[in-house]
Design a protein around this motif. Structure first.
Motif, PDB file in Angstrom:
ATOM      1  N   MET A   1      35.682  39.285  45.526  1.00 57.82           N
ATOM      2  CA  MET A   1      36.665  39.778  44.557  1.00 57.82           C
ATOM      3  C   MET A   1      38.110  39.495  44.707  1.00 57.82           C
ATOM      4  O   MET A   1      38.621  39.899  45.867  1.00 57.82           O
ATOM      5  CB  MET A   1      36.455  41.281  44.297  1.00 57.82           C
ATOM      6  N   THR A   2      38.575  38.732  43.853  1.00 57.05           N
ATOM      7  CA  THR A   2      40.085  38.299  43.905  1.00 57.05           C
ATOM      8  C   THR A   2      40.979  39.433  43.188  1.00 57.05           C
ATOM      9  O   THR A   2      40.659  39.836  42.023  1.00 57.05           O
ATOM     10  CB  THR A   2      40.333  37.114  43.214  1.00 57.05           C
ATOM     11  N   LEU A   3      41.863  39.933  43.773  1.00 55.51           N
ATOM     12  CA  LEU A   3      42.807  40.982  43.201  1.00 55.51           C
ATOM     13  C   LEU A   3      43.856  40.328  42.516  1.00 55.51           C
ATOM     14  O   LEU A   3      44.574  39.365  42.930  1.00 55.51           O
ATOM     15  CB  LEU A   3      43.323  41.962  44.280  1.00 55.51           C
TER      16      LEU A   3
ATOM     17  N   ASP B   1      47.862  44.520  41.886  1.00 51.64           N
ATOM     18  CA  ASP B   1      46.948  45.331  42.577  1.00 51.64           C
ATOM     19  C   ASP B   1      47.044  45.366  43.939  1.00 51.64           C
ATOM     20  O   ASP B   1      46.340  46.028  44.662  1.00 51.64           O
ATOM     21  CB  ASP B   1      45.471  45.107  42.207  1.00 51.64           C
TER      22      ASP B   1
END
Length: 143
Positions: A1-3, A7
């Motif tokens: 998952m890429t922030l 974030d």
């Protein structure tokens, strides 16, 4: 998952550092100081006659960044740089009379900045301490 950047802790720290510099600008500009010059002036006002390496360690600045800054401050008449008589390899930096006067004129800046944050004094101290711990864990000061 890429922030998303918003974030990420790194982005919050990075953007806050920019906001801090921007908040200091109107406090320092009337005195003709940049933020790095203000830090050096404050370090010398706290303990005059430090070596370049001591200032660099305190401010976590490399000599290739600090030396041109000190030269500009010397040209402005705020500091003098002299070889240490006991150790010619060391250069000692001292405030001039104008430098001391300028340092006196900056005395209210920490309070003005703290007020600008909207934080209480206890919150400012707590935040400073947490950030110092984080900084030291990520990149300890050089001996």
């Amino acid at each position: 998952m890429t922030l998303a950047p918003s974030d990420m802790l790194c982005f919050a720290l990075h953007s806050t550092a920019h906001a801090v510099h921007a908040a200091y600008a109107p406090l320092l500009q009337p005195l003709g100081l940049t933020y790095p010059q203000y830090l050096v002036l404050s370090a010398l006002a706290a303990r005059d006659g430090q070596s370049v390496s001591e200032i660099g360690a305190d401010l976590r600045l490399e000599s290739n960044t600090l030396t041109p800054l000190l030269k500009r401050m010397e040209s402005a008449g705020w500091v003098t740089r002299r070889r240490d008589s006991r150790d010619e390899r060391q250069v000692r930096v001292s405030l001039t009379e104008d430098g001391h006067n300028l340092a006196d004129r900056t005395a209210g800046i920490p309070r003005a900045f703290a007020e600008r944050t909207g934080l209480t004094l206890d919150q400012v101290i707590d935040l400073r301490d947490v950030l110092a711990v984080l900084r030291d864990r990520l990149k300890p000061a050089k001996p």
